[in-house]
Write a protein that holds these residues in place. Sequence first.
Motif, mmCIF file in Angstrom:
data_model
loop_
_atom_site.group_PDB
_atom_site.id
_atom_site.type_symbol
_atom_site.label_atom_id
_atom_site.label_comp_id
_atom_site.label_asym_id
_atom_site.label_seq_id
_atom_site.Cartn_x
_atom_site.Cartn_y
_atom_site.Cartn_z
ATOM 1 N N LEU A 125 0.514 -1.585 -0.068
ATOM 2 C CA LEU A 125 -0.104 -0.637 -0.267
ATOM 3 C C LEU A 125 0.772 1.236 0.222
ATOM 4 N N LEU A 126 -0.020 2.289 -1.599
ATOM 5 C CA LEU A 126 1.524 3.732 -1.146
ATOM 6 C C LEU A 126 0.360 4.899 -0.713
ATOM 7 N N GLU A 127 1.462 5.493 -0.076
ATOM 8 C CA GLU A 127 0.726 6.874 0.379
ATOM 9 C C GLU A 127 -0.555 6.726 1.846
ATOM 10 N N VAL A 128 0.872 5.334 2.570
ATOM 11 C CA VAL A 128 0.277 5.019 3.991
ATOM 12 C C VAL A 128 0.442 6.198 4.935
ATOM 13 N N GLU A 129 -0.388 6.781 6.004
ATOM 14 C CA GLU A 129 -0.447 8.102 6.635
ATOM 15 C C GLU A 129 0.644 8.152 7.911
ATOM 16 N N ASP A 130 -0.078 6.061 8.821
ATOM 17 C CA ASP A 130 0.815 5.877 9.756
ATOM 18 C C ASP A 130 1.296 4.947 10.612
ATOM 19 N N ARG A 131 1.564 3.830 10.909
ATOM 20 C CA ARG A 131 1.459 2.129 11.444
ATOM 21 C C ARG A 131 0.376 2.141 12.420
ATOM 22 N N ILE A 132 0.070 2.917 12.938
ATOM 23 C CA ILE A 132 -0.929 3.215 13.619
ATOM 24 C C ILE A 132 -2.631 2.743 12.912
ATOM 25 N N SER A 133 -2.696 3.804 11.711
ATOM 26 C CA SER A 133 -3.639 3.790 10.622
ATOM 27 C C SER A 133 -3.321 2.441 10.159
ATOM 28 N N LEU A 134 -2.419 1.539 9.565
ATOM 29 C CA LEU A 134 -2.316 1.175 8.758
ATOM 30 C C LEU A 134 -3.136 -0.925 9.725
ATOM 31 N N VAL A 135 -2.531 -0.071 10.509
ATOM 32 C CA VAL A 135 -3.170 -1.579 11.748
ATOM 33 C C VAL A 135 -4.024 -1.975 12.193
ATOM 34 N N GLU A 136 -5.667 -0.257 12.233
ATOM 35 C CA GLU A 136 -6.436 -0.204 12.857
ATOM 36 C C GLU A 136 -7.995 -0.698 11.055
ATOM 37 N N PHE A 137 -6.882 -0.404 10.615
ATOM 38 C CA PHE A 137 -7.216 -0.659 8.970
ATOM 39 C C PHE A 137 -7.624 -2.134 8.556
ATOM 40 N N ASN A 138 -6.068 -2.750 9.281
ATOM 41 C CA ASN A 138 -6.419 -4.196 8.842
ATOM 42 C C ASN A 138 -7.309 -5.296 9.601
ATOM 43 N N ARG A 139 -7.283 -4.722 10.962
ATOM 44 C CA ARG A 139 -7.489 -5.396 12.060
ATOM 45 C C ARG A 139 -9.928 -4.680 12.291
ATOM 46 N N HIS A 140 -9.810 -3.387 11.335
ATOM 47 C CA HIS A 140 -11.198 -3.427 11.060
ATOM 48 C C HIS A 140 -12.157 -3.225 10.392
ATOM 49 N N PHE A 141 -11.252 -3.598 9.519
ATOM 50 C CA PHE A 141 -11.530 -3.812 7.375
ATOM 51 C C PHE A 141 -11.883 -4.957 6.649
ATOM 52 N N LEU A 142 -10.542 -5.149 6.950
ATOM 53 C CA LEU A 142 -9.980 -6.186 6.080
ATOM 54 C C LEU A 142 -9.875 -7.723 7.149
ATOM 55 N N SER A 143 -10.020 -7.351 8.535
ATOM 56 C CA SER A 143 -9.822 -8.768 8.688
ATOM 57 C C SER A 143 -11.672 -9.493 9.335
ATOM 58 N N PRO A 144 -11.092 -10.841 8.590
ATOM 59 C CA PRO A 144 -12.614 -11.934 8.977
ATOM 60 C C PRO A 144 -12.531 -11.764 10.553
ATOM 61 N N LYS A 145 -13.817 -12.262 10.345
ATOM 62 C CA LYS A 145 -13.869 -12.506 11.647
ATOM 63 C C LYS A 145 -13.595 -13.263 12.468
ATOM 64 N N ASN A 146 -13.417 -14.209 12.153
ATOM 65 C CA ASN A 146 -12.566 -14.998 12.630
ATOM 66 C C ASN A 146 -10.888 -15.111 12.767
ATOM 67 N N GLY A 147 -10.338 -13.934 12.926
ATOM 68 C CA GLY A 147 -8.947 -14.082 13.314
ATOM 69 C C GLY A 147 -8.791 -12.213 11.688
ATOM 70 N N SER A 148 -7.412 -12.126 12.399
ATOM 71 C CA SER A 148 -6.266 -11.193 11.801
ATOM 72 C C SER A 148 -6.131 -11.640 9.650
ATOM 73 N N LEU A 149 -6.435 -11.392 9.202
ATOM 74 C CA LEU A 149 -6.051 -11.243 7.884
ATOM 75 C C LEU A 149 -4.771 -11.907 7.147
ATOM 76 N N TYR A 150 -3.942 -10.486 7.724
ATOM 77 C CA TYR A 150 -2.577 -10.660 7.045
ATOM 78 C C TYR A 150 -1.829 -10.818 8.892
ATOM 79 N N LYS A 151 -0.999 -10.881 8.840
ATOM 80 C CA LYS A 151 0.434 -11.228 9.490
ATOM 81 C C LYS A 151 1.158 -10.360 9.983
ATOM 82 N N GLU A 152 2.073 -9.786 8.654
ATOM 83 C CA GLU A 152 3.184 -9.479 8.533
ATOM 84 C C GLU A 152 2.259 -8.256 8.398
#
Length: 375
Positions: A130-157
């Motif tokens: 992903l290009l043009e990301v503002e900070d790590r916190i936003s990336l982690v929150e985006f993964n947790r609340h928008f990308l992740s399925p209900k059964n866990g985290s979509l991305y490990k790294e």
Amino acid sequence: MKMALFNIQNIFQRHIRLVERCNAKNKDQWVEEFETLLIQPGRTQRDYDRMRILSHFLGFDKEEQIPYFTIKNTIGQLTLRKGLDREMPKSSHLTDWEGWAKIDSMPIDELAIMNKAKVIAEVDPDILVLLEVEDRISLVEFNRHFLSPKNGSLYKEIVFLGTNDPYGRGIGVLAKEGFDLESIKTHVNDSDEKNNPLFDVDLQEYRFRTSSGLNLDVHCTHFTNNDDDSEVFCNRQKMQSEYISKRFSGRQKDISSHSVFLGTLNAPCYSSAIAPIINDTYLKDITKHPNFLGDLDRGKDADYFRLGAYKMGVNIKQRDYLMLSGGLFNTVENWGLIRKGMWHKQQPQWNIFGSINNEKHAASEHPLLWCQLNI
């Protein structure tokens, strides 16, 4: 496995200067559209809604976009009031955070955030840059609340590195289980002959080890024109391209090489500014592979190939690149781009998400570029 590049143009907030530059670039088109609707007889409710949107983009309600807030301590609670109180000092720890403060970013529309996630979900890549990301916190929150399925985290790294960009745009890299990140290298401190940063953003290198034991080298960059000077930008593009070209031309070129280069170069493939990457390396542009999956332009544009476009029937100017070494290019099963999250301004037009009603709801001005490899 699937790999994807998406210039997401920030996740939750975007620098005011970047918003203003986008508005300035589109102003002439918005004025023309507004004037056309203004003199159109028998306007529909949809026309009136569009005029309201355009009036906002054209700054008719500019008083609502004042970047200053006044902070006051009210019964132990800090409260915000829009506007600048010049009788108060600047807010800081010296004033117990009472005073005025300037905000340098604007929140991104919630629908646009949802559409960013929908674009990624269309492909569900194993490795995502992903290009043009503002900070790590936003990336982690985006993964947790928008990308992740209900059964866990979509991305490990989940990795975010800051860059040289004056507007704070960094690069985020995400990988699923089975793709272990072994090393990271940044070129953010590399300098040119005048001892200035060589890269407008950065050139970052990631080595992943797959569950099958394969080493995969991923390189990503972003060429940005922050000065709005096309000649200066062209020279900087070429300088950065030549540096990247030397790194790839010196590597082993046989079938055992597993290198990937991804980035927004902001130039079509025929541009001399990026010719060192396109012509002088062993990398192959994924758009040259015949196995394309994706929607074509509507109508007659489906059979047209505009100069500088991605391919016939996909007549938007190519700015994003996904390039593979020969060994990986031979393993490509299919590739495509997702532009359902892009707002089409005039021609050509294509299928977009039903949740996009105007530019404000668009996921990005860039498509997501992806490929599937048989490795």
